[in-house]
Design an enzyme around this catalytic site. Structure first.
Site, PDB file in Angstrom:
ATOM      1  N   HIS A   1      44.630  35.421  31.425  1.00 49.35           N
ATOM      2  CA  HIS A   1      45.092  35.379  32.813  1.00 49.35           C
ATOM      3  C   HIS A   1      46.449  36.059  33.031  1.00 49.35           C
ATOM      4  O   HIS A   1      46.744  36.517  34.126  1.00 49.35           O
ATOM      5  CB  HIS A   1      45.127  33.931  33.332  1.00 49.35           C
ATOM      6  CG  HIS A   1      46.316  33.131  32.890  1.00 49.35           C
ATOM      7  ND1 HIS A   1      46.423  32.597  31.622  1.00 49.35           N
ATOM      8  CD2 HIS A   1      47.464  32.777  33.543  1.00 49.35           C
ATOM      9  CE1 HIS A   1      47.564  31.935  31.522  1.00 49.35           C
ATOM     10  NE2 HIS A   1      48.220  32.033  32.666  1.00 49.35           N
ATOM     11  N   ASP A   2      47.286  36.151  31.992  1.00 40.99           N
ATOM     12  CA  ASP A   2      48.600  36.779  32.147  1.00 40.99           C
ATOM     13  C   ASP A   2      48.712  38.132  31.448  1.00 40.99           C
ATOM     14  O   ASP A   2      49.834  38.631  31.268  1.00 40.99           O
ATOM     15  CB  ASP A   2      49.696  35.846  31.600  1.00 40.99           C
ATOM     16  CG  ASP A   2      50.197  34.871  32.647  1.00 40.99           C
ATOM     17  OD1 ASP A   2      49.916  35.076  33.847  1.00 40.99           O
ATOM     18  OD2 ASP A   2      50.872  33.886  32.269  1.00 40.99           O
TER      19      ASP A   2
ATOM     20  N   LYS B   1      51.100  40.884  32.573  1.00 41.43           N
ATOM     21  CA  LYS B   1      52.554  40.857  32.368  1.00 41.43           C
ATOM     22  C   LYS B   1      53.009  41.937  31.398  1.00 41.43           C
ATOM     23  O   LYS B   1      54.208  42.183  31.252  1.00 41.43           O
ATOM     24  CB  LYS B   1      52.987  39.468  31.877  1.00 41.43           C
ATOM     25  CG  LYS B   1      52.974  38.440  32.993  1.00 41.43           C
ATOM     26  CD  LYS B   1      53.501  37.090  32.555  1.00 41.43           C
ATOM     27  CE  LYS B   1      53.541  36.120  33.735  1.00 41.43           C
ATOM     28  NZ  LYS B   1      54.002  34.770  33.325  1.00 41.43           N
TER      29      LYS B   1
ATOM     30  N   HIS C   1      51.773  41.237  38.340  1.00 38.44           N
ATOM     31  CA  HIS C   1      51.037  41.057  37.088  1.00 38.44           C
ATOM     32  C   HIS C   1      49.578  40.655  37.311  1.00 38.44           C
ATOM     33  O   HIS C   1      48.717  40.959  36.484  1.00 38.44           O
ATOM     34  CB  HIS C   1      51.739  40.028  36.189  1.00 38.44           C
ATOM     35  CG  HIS C   1      51.449  38.601  36.519  1.00 38.44           C
ATOM     36  ND1 HIS C   1      52.162  37.888  37.451  1.00 38.44           N
ATOM     37  CD2 HIS C   1      50.515  37.731  36.016  1.00 38.44           C
ATOM     38  CE1 HIS C   1      51.701  36.660  37.520  1.00 38.44           C
ATOM     39  NE2 HIS C   1      50.700  36.524  36.662  1.00 38.44           N
TER      40      HIS C   1
ATOM     41  N   HIS D   1      44.215  33.339  39.541  1.00 37.89           N
ATOM     42  CA  HIS D   1      44.912  32.083  39.256  1.00 37.89           C
ATOM     43  C   HIS D   1      46.142  31.851  40.134  1.00 37.89           C
ATOM     44  O   HIS D   1      46.691  30.753  40.145  1.00 37.89           O
ATOM     45  CB  HIS D   1      45.296  32.002  37.769  1.00 37.89           C
ATOM     46  CG  HIS D   1      46.346  32.961  37.325  1.00 37.89           C
ATOM     47  ND1 HIS D   1      46.077  34.303  37.078  1.00 37.89           N
ATOM     48  CD2 HIS D   1      47.674  32.799  37.076  1.00 37.89           C
ATOM     49  CE1 HIS D   1      47.186  34.904  36.698  1.00 37.89           C
ATOM     50  NE2 HIS D   1      48.171  34.009  36.685  1.00 37.89           N
ATOM     51  N   HIS D   2      46.579  32.868  40.878  1.00 40.43           N
ATOM     52  CA  HIS D   2      47.688  32.669  41.809  1.00 40.43           C
ATOM     53  C   HIS D   2      47.224  32.642  43.266  1.00 40.43           C
ATOM     54  O   HIS D   2      48.058  32.634  44.182  1.00 40.43           O
ATOM     55  CB  HIS D   2      48.755  33.752  41.628  1.00 40.43           C
ATOM     56  CG  HIS D   2      49.682  33.488  40.487  1.00 40.43           C
ATOM     57  ND1 HIS D   2      50.516  32.404  40.453  1.00 40.43           N
ATOM     58  CD2 HIS D   2      49.896  34.173  39.323  1.00 40.43           C
ATOM     59  CE1 HIS D   2      51.212  32.412  39.317  1.00 40.43           C
ATOM     60  NE2 HIS D   2      50.849  33.477  38.616  1.00 40.43           N
TER      61      HIS D   2
ATOM     62  N   ASP E   1      47.661  26.374  35.181  1.00 43.90           N
ATOM     63  CA  ASP E   1      48.791  27.295  35.028  1.00 43.90           C
ATOM     64  C   ASP E   1      50.085  26.678  35.541  1.00 43.90           C
ATOM     65  O   ASP E   1      51.122  26.718  34.865  1.00 43.90           O
ATOM     66  CB  ASP E   1      48.485  28.594  35.781  1.00 43.90           C
ATOM     67  CG  ASP E   1      49.605  29.615  35.672  1.00 43.90           C
ATOM     68  OD1 ASP E   1      49.905  30.043  34.547  1.00 43.90           O
ATOM     69  OD2 ASP E   1      50.183  29.983  36.718  1.00 43.90           O
TER      70      ASP E   1
END
Length: 215
Positions: free
Chosen positions: A74-75, A78, A103, A130-131, A159
């Site tokens: 998920h990240d 970044k 990201h 996820h955001h 998260d």
């Protein structure tokens, strides 16, 4: 006999592909941990929290597998965020905060280039959502309610919970009571209320077991 042999060969090939995919995902996830020691282990813990929520829902085995892989990745976006922003000690400026929000879209752009299967397409969609927020005020696509992939709604809770119970460059860990209040207050706005309900139903001992993986 020939059909049986062909079937067995196909089964072995699929197993090998799955092992290859798993190792590929773990390699990508570990590349983010290598960028910043402070946040190292975040994706692993998010994966564990997401799995606990999934079990509360009684999700199917393959759906849990896709959710876990989405959490691991998920990240990944970044990788495209400047170190000066990713590792900044202190509050981010509006420009820096806008940059770090990128990201999520970078995650989507990276993962959509991997042409594998419909399952991996689901992983891409879950990972990059996820955001998103339940009321539509999230990013990067501003999805709302059930338009947000179900796995993405689970990752949103996982998260945030891990982020605010872990040390960051700009702050220390928050007390668990305050974290629970934040999760509850976000139900219906930031988070899917049903996901919050299932998260709060997880046994404390299971939550503690995830805490213990921090170091």
């Amino acid at each position: 006999l020939e059909n049986a042999q062909l079937f067995e060969e196909q089964r072995k090939m699929l197993e090998e592909q799955k092992v290859l995919l798993d190792s590929f995902i773990e390699t990508l996830a570990s590349s983010i941990d290598a960028r910043d020691k402070i946040t190292s282990g975040h994706s692993t813990r998010v994966k564990m929290y997401a799995s606990l929520i999934a079990y509360e829902f009684g999700m199917e085995k393959n759906d849990i597998y896709l959710l876990e892989k989405s959490a691991a990745l998920h990240d990944i976006g970044k990788i495209g965020i400047r170190d000066s922003v990713l590792q900044k000690e202190g509050k981010l400026t509006p420009e820096e905060y806008k940059h770090i929000q990128e990201h999520v879209e970078i995650t989507h752009n990276i993962l959509e280039k991997i042409h594998m299967s419909k399952d991996f397409q689901q992983i891409t969609e879950i990972a990059c959502s996820h955001h998103e927020k339940f009321d539509g005020s999230g990013y990067y696509r501003g999805l709302k309610g059930n338009d947000i992939p179900f796995g993405g709604r689970i990752l949103a809770v996982s998260d945030v919970f891990d982020a605010i119970t872990s040390k960051r460059h700009y702050r220390d860990k928050m007390p668990i009571e305050k974290v629970i209040d934040i999760i509850k207050s976000g139900s219906g706005t930031h988070f899917d209320p049903l996901v919050v309900e299932k998260f709060l139903a997880i046994k404390l001992s299971d939550i503690v077991s995830v805490f213990l993986t921090e170091n």
